[in-house]
Design an enzyme around this catalytic site. Structure first.
Site, PDB file in Angstrom:
ATOM      1  N   CYS A 170       0.867  -1.182   0.000  1.00  0.00           N
ATOM      2  CA  CYS A 170       0.000   0.000   0.000  1.00  0.00           C
ATOM      3  C   CYS A 170       0.899   1.226   0.000  1.00  0.00           C
ATOM      4  O   CYS A 170       1.454   1.603   1.032  1.00  0.00           O
ATOM      5  CB  CYS A 170      -0.931   0.024   1.202  1.00  0.00           C
TER       6      CYS A 170
ATOM      7  N   CYS B 198      -4.410   5.484  -5.213  1.00  0.00           N
ATOM      8  CA  CYS B 198      -3.804   4.187  -4.914  1.00  0.00           C
ATOM      9  C   CYS B 198      -2.357   4.251  -5.387  1.00  0.00           C
ATOM     10  O   CYS B 198      -2.096   4.321  -6.589  1.00  0.00           O
ATOM     11  CB  CYS B 198      -4.566   3.065  -5.618  1.00  0.00           C
TER      12      CYS B 198
HETATM   13  N1  LIG Z   1      -4.243   1.979  -1.609  1.00  0.00           N
HETATM   14  C1  LIG Z   1      -3.075   1.172  -1.722  1.00  0.00           C
HETATM   15  C2  LIG Z   1      -3.222  -0.175  -2.272  1.00  0.00           C
HETATM   16  C3  LIG Z   1      -3.987  -1.090  -1.391  1.00  0.00           C
HETATM   17  C4  LIG Z   1      -3.899  -2.466  -1.891  1.00  0.00           C
HETATM   18  C5  LIG Z   1      -5.097  -3.214  -2.045  1.00  0.00           C
HETATM   19  N2  LIG Z   1      -6.336  -2.662  -2.414  1.00  0.00           N
HETATM   20  C6  LIG Z   1      -4.841  -4.620  -2.491  1.00  0.00           C
HETATM   21  O1  LIG Z   1      -3.850  -4.897  -3.171  1.00  0.00           O
HETATM   22  O2  LIG Z   1      -5.646  -5.461  -2.107  1.00  0.00           O
HETATM   23  C7  LIG Z   1      -1.893   1.900  -2.284  1.00  0.00           C
HETATM   24  O3  LIG Z   1      -1.806   3.095  -2.089  1.00  0.00           O
HETATM   25  O4  LIG Z   1      -1.021   1.280  -2.886  1.00  0.00           O
END
Ligand SMILES: N[C@H](CCC[C@H](N)C(=O)O)C(=O)O
EC number: 5.1.1.7
Length: 288
Positions: free
Chosen positions: A77, A224
């Site tokens: 993350c 993300c």
């Molecule tokens: N928000 C995150 C990713 C979360 C990961 C997630 N949703 C998964 O791989 O299950 C980021 O900033 O990289």
């Protein structure tokens, strides 16, 4: 029933809602059920929960477990990594932090101007470890589409891992699709045995990408970090962009640099501490 109290810091990285739970000096055992209960409580809702656990070796600030708000775990993350790096740097007075995650070691450092850089490590294009259900010869050949076969709405994504699985669909206009509708279908497509984070990417110049993300286990988010890295790497690999780009998400821009010397992806962006709180969640009493 018992109801342990979970103390948290509510933070965000570009509007990606992050809850930090520090269990480095606390023996509380979190279960996915408790994680979902914290996510559903009024002030402690989040996209990802970053749980800090005691480090297993010297030179590491914490072991980190990353939960989505549906209680599932992730190996990466990016936005949450900047948040916990900021907390550790404030605590130690240093200008760098090192974490151990399910995907390996994670280094982060102060980039000045209130920004933090995270070394997200090298991308992984191996279909077995992304993982995909079947091999695809190059990024064009993946059999994944939404819509009728003769006129698919979306098709031929790039797929790679940044410690977590990502699929990136190349579009002319990220606003032209209802990602809240197609996101869940693609996230759960059988070609992704561990599901995937789904991005719509619009390349706007050799140095700029606009991105919208439907996150595995969390749904639509304002940003993300790992998806921004995945999109930047995939675009550079397709020769659509340079290796250093700005990826603009609904929450704002991230700088991504796919470093030539060692193949590592560096992500630079902001973080914010909103408030601190505590929440009690009812759980089934542990078996005697
Ligand atoms: N928000 C995150 C990713 C979360 C990961 C997630 N949703 C998964 O791989 O299950 C980021 O900033 O990289």
């Amino acid at each position: 029933m018992n109801a342990p109290t979970i103390r948290y810091k509510k933070m965000n990285g570009l509007g990606n809602e992050i809850l930090v739970v520090d269990l480095r000096a606390d023996r509380l055992a979190l279960t996915p059920e408790m994680v979902r209960a914290v996510a559903a409580a009024p002030r402690s809702g989040f996209d990802q929960m970053m749980v800090l656990l005691p480090p297993r070796a010297q030179g590491i600030d914490a072991t980190v477990r990353i939960y989505n708000n549906d209680g599932s775990l992730s190996g990466a993350c990016g936005n949450g990594a900047r948040c916990i790096a900021a907390l550790v740097m404030q605590e130690t007075g240093g200008s760098a932090a090192t974490f151990e995650t399910a995907a390996g070691l994670l280094n982060a450092w102060d980039a000045g101007d209130g920004l933090i850089t995270v070394d997200m490590g090298p991308p992984d294009f191996n279909w077995e470890t992304i993982p995909l259900a079947e091999e695809f010869r190059d990024t064009r050949a993946i059999e994944l589409q939404i819509g009728p076969i003769d006129a698919p709405i979306l098709h031929s994504p790039s797929a790679l891992s940044m410690g977590n699985p990502h699929a990136i669909f190349w579009v002319d206009d990220v606003e032209a699709y209802d990602l809240s509708k197609i996101g869940p279908l693609l996230e759960n497509h059988p070609v992704f045995p561990e599901r995937a984070n789904i991005s719509l990417a619009q390349v706007t110049s050799r140095e700029a990408i606009t991105l919208k993300v439907w996150e595995r286990g969390a749904g639509l988010t304002r940003a993300c970090g790992s998806a921004a890295c995945a999109a930047a790497v995939a675009a550079a690999r397709k020769k659509l962009t340079e290796r250093a780009v700005t990826v603009t998400l609904p929450g704002g821009p991230l700088r991504i640099d796919w470093r030539e010397s060692d193949d590592h992806v560096l992500m630079t962006g902001p973080w914010e501490l909103e408030y601190e709180g505590a929440v009690s969640v009812e759980t089934a009493a542990p078996a005697a």
